[in-house]
Design an enzyme around this catalytic site. Sequence first.
Site, PDB file in Angstrom:
ATOM      1  CB  ALA A  91     -11.124   3.410  -5.014  1.00  0.00           C
ATOM      2  CB  ALA A  92      -7.255   2.823  -8.734  1.00  0.00           C
TER       3      ALA A  92
ATOM      4  N   GLY B 238      -8.843  -1.456  -6.599  1.00  0.00           N
ATOM      5  CA  GLY B 238     -10.264  -1.840  -6.395  1.00  0.00           C
ATOM      6  C   GLY B 238     -10.277  -2.993  -5.284  1.00  0.00           C
TER       7      GLY B 238
ATOM      8  CG  ASP C 252      -7.561  16.843  -6.029  1.00  0.00           C
ATOM      9  OD1 ASP C 252      -6.368  16.636  -6.595  1.00  0.00           O
ATOM     10  OD2 ASP C 252      -7.792  17.162  -5.009  1.00  0.00           O
TER      11      ASP C 252
ATOM     12  CB  CYS D 147       0.918  -0.852   2.277  1.00  0.00           C
ATOM     13  SG  CYS D 147       1.506   0.189   0.849  1.00  0.00           S
TER      14      CYS D 147
HETATM   15  N1  SAM Z   1      -7.521   1.216  -2.181  1.00  0.00           N
HETATM   16  C1  SAM Z   1      -6.622   0.717  -3.241  1.00  0.00           C
HETATM   17  C2  SAM Z   1      -7.049  -0.945  -3.134  1.00  0.00           C
HETATM   18  O1  SAM Z   1      -7.290  -1.532  -2.034  1.00  0.00           O
HETATM   19  O2  SAM Z   1      -6.859  -1.696  -4.161  1.00  0.00           O
HETATM   20  C3  SAM Z   1      -5.131   0.949  -3.203  1.00  0.00           C
HETATM   21  C4  SAM Z   1      -5.010   2.375  -3.118  1.00  0.00           C
HETATM   22  S1  SAM Z   1      -3.287   2.797  -3.293  1.00  0.00           S
HETATM   23  C5  SAM Z   1      -2.640   2.289  -1.754  1.00  0.00           C
HETATM   24  C6  SAM Z   1      -3.491   4.529  -3.269  1.00  0.00           C
HETATM   25  C7  SAM Z   1      -4.177   5.119  -4.487  1.00  0.00           C
HETATM   26  O3  SAM Z   1      -4.247   6.527  -4.074  1.00  0.00           O
HETATM   27  C8  SAM Z   1      -3.855   4.862  -5.755  1.00  0.00           C
HETATM   28  O4  SAM Z   1      -4.658   4.249  -6.560  1.00  0.00           O
HETATM   29  C9  SAM Z   1      -3.238   6.227  -6.180  1.00  0.00           C
HETATM   30  O5  SAM Z   1      -3.639   6.544  -7.589  1.00  0.00           O
HETATM   31  C10 SAM Z   1      -4.277   7.193  -5.423  1.00  0.00           C
HETATM   32  N2  SAM Z   1      -3.473   8.776  -5.249  1.00  0.00           N
HETATM   33  C11 SAM Z   1      -2.385   8.872  -5.788  1.00  0.00           C
HETATM   34  N3  SAM Z   1      -2.261  10.359  -5.372  1.00  0.00           N
HETATM   35  C12 SAM Z   1      -3.348  10.666  -4.793  1.00  0.00           C
HETATM   36  C13 SAM Z   1      -3.730  11.988  -4.265  1.00  0.00           C
HETATM   37  N4  SAM Z   1      -3.141  13.171  -4.323  1.00  0.00           N
HETATM   38  N5  SAM Z   1      -5.200  11.883  -3.911  1.00  0.00           N
HETATM   39  C14 SAM Z   1      -5.840  10.891  -3.610  1.00  0.00           C
HETATM   40  N6  SAM Z   1      -5.782   9.692  -4.088  1.00  0.00           N
HETATM   41  C15 SAM Z   1      -4.390   9.423  -4.669  1.00  0.00           C
END
Ligand code: SAM
Length: 460
Positions: free
Chosen positions: A108-109, A111, A158, A228
């Site tokens: 989500a980060a 956000g 996780d 993306c």
């Molecule tokens: N959904 C967010 C938004 O719209 O603002 C962007 C998400 S970004 C594309 C992918 C996110 O997955 C990042 O925040 C990253 O920290 C997290 N991430 C990285 N490794 C991960 C893992 N092994 N499992 C789940 N999430 C992970």
Amino acid sequence: MELPIDFKTRIKDILGSEMEAFENSLTSPSPVSVRINPLKNTDPIPVDERIDWCKSGKYLSQRPVFTLDPFFQAGAYYVQEASSMFLEQILEQILDLSQDIKILDLCAAPGGKSTHIASLINSKSLLISNEVIRSRVNILEQNIAKWGTQNVFITNNDPKDFSALKNYFDIIVIDAPCSGEGMFRKTPEAKEEWSMDNVNLCSSRQKRILGDVIDSLKPGGFLIYSTCTFNLEENENNIDWILENNPDFESIKINTNPNWNILENKITKEDKLLYSYRFYPHKLKGEGFFSACLRKKENENEFHSNYKSKPRQSNEAVQKKLIPLLNKWIKNPTEYSFLNHNNEVYALKNNQVDDFEKLKRILNIRHAGINMGKLMRDELLPAHFLALNPAISDDIQKIEVSLEQALLYMKREDFNAKNITIKGWALITYEGLNLGWIKILNNRINNYFPKEWRIRMAID
Ligand code: SAM
């Protein structure tokens, strides 16, 4: 920097004669776009170019200094790349969002998707906004706070931790970490980090993430996957991998208007159809993006939530004698239950107490509902989250400030407040929007704008 050579060869295979147009599009500036927050009842963006696939999305003709805009700081809008706003089309087409649903935004980060989802679901629905990387939870919390949501739990887990929640969610959104080929224009560093090894690493990580949460989806529920990036390994091949390994899943077609220039990629494999949606910067005003939606078949009757609206007493419930004190701070207090969690008080919609009780045994819940603040010696030290939330009581005293004062306040500097006759807690507002707290004492004003969020750049 030039495009990585292997990337170029591979994307040429996908794009064919459109390769030149694609390369040219990467030399033009990235479009700037925002999503207006319906919860804040104001639209400070005086432009009219709408984003076709998102009702509250708008393009800006240039990039302002968002940090120095109090409307931005107050959450009146979110700066988001236009292609990713397509999530709205998917959500609105797959189900009636006036129903109460449980939805997980797994990655989500910072956000973007979570604030968008929060604007689309109804107030009794529950969004679990999860971020695995601890250091990124702060920015997620900040954006959720600014957005003014009341039905979001923020977790720091996780993906594998969600496997304990079998058949729990109506929708799971996985906006997966990826190799970022679609971001080469907006974030040129992504080019330097690109390699075939990284594509393969991302693809395996994505499979692991998908596999970890797939059982948490209810029968009849939907999985929305996005990246993306453009390569097949992280996109269609992963969707195909889910369908191959989970015969109870089917691919869902999303209707798009041909004028939008979103590419529907329809693949037939044996007796199965696989739909996905690709966004290219030479075809539309947005960055590269991929999205697909799957449905877990069978057992229609089980779909749609099992909410029990009866509030339940939580073992973290706030002492009864303190409830009148808390009631004064929010509108319609009977709609909420107050709970102690991590030394703070949270107001949860009554129908979400059961979910909180269940989830807190499994997940690391960092935030739930409305963060009211800390109780200290039978007094509330109100949270910044509460200041920015539309649920805050209309009876709280307010001090309206000018643009310059607003910026000084958010820098935590002296903001030249004059002729203040009131005492105690008050909200600083700019054009009617709450920016944060101050506490007025006999001989000084304490600024409660969060230190870690303060504006650091020069304002002149
Ligand atoms: N959904 C967010 C938004 O719209 O603002 C962007 C998400 S970004 C594309 C992918 C996110 O997955 C990042 O925040 C990253 O920290 C997290 N991430 C990285 N490794 C991960 C893992 N092994 N499992 C789940 N999430 C992970």
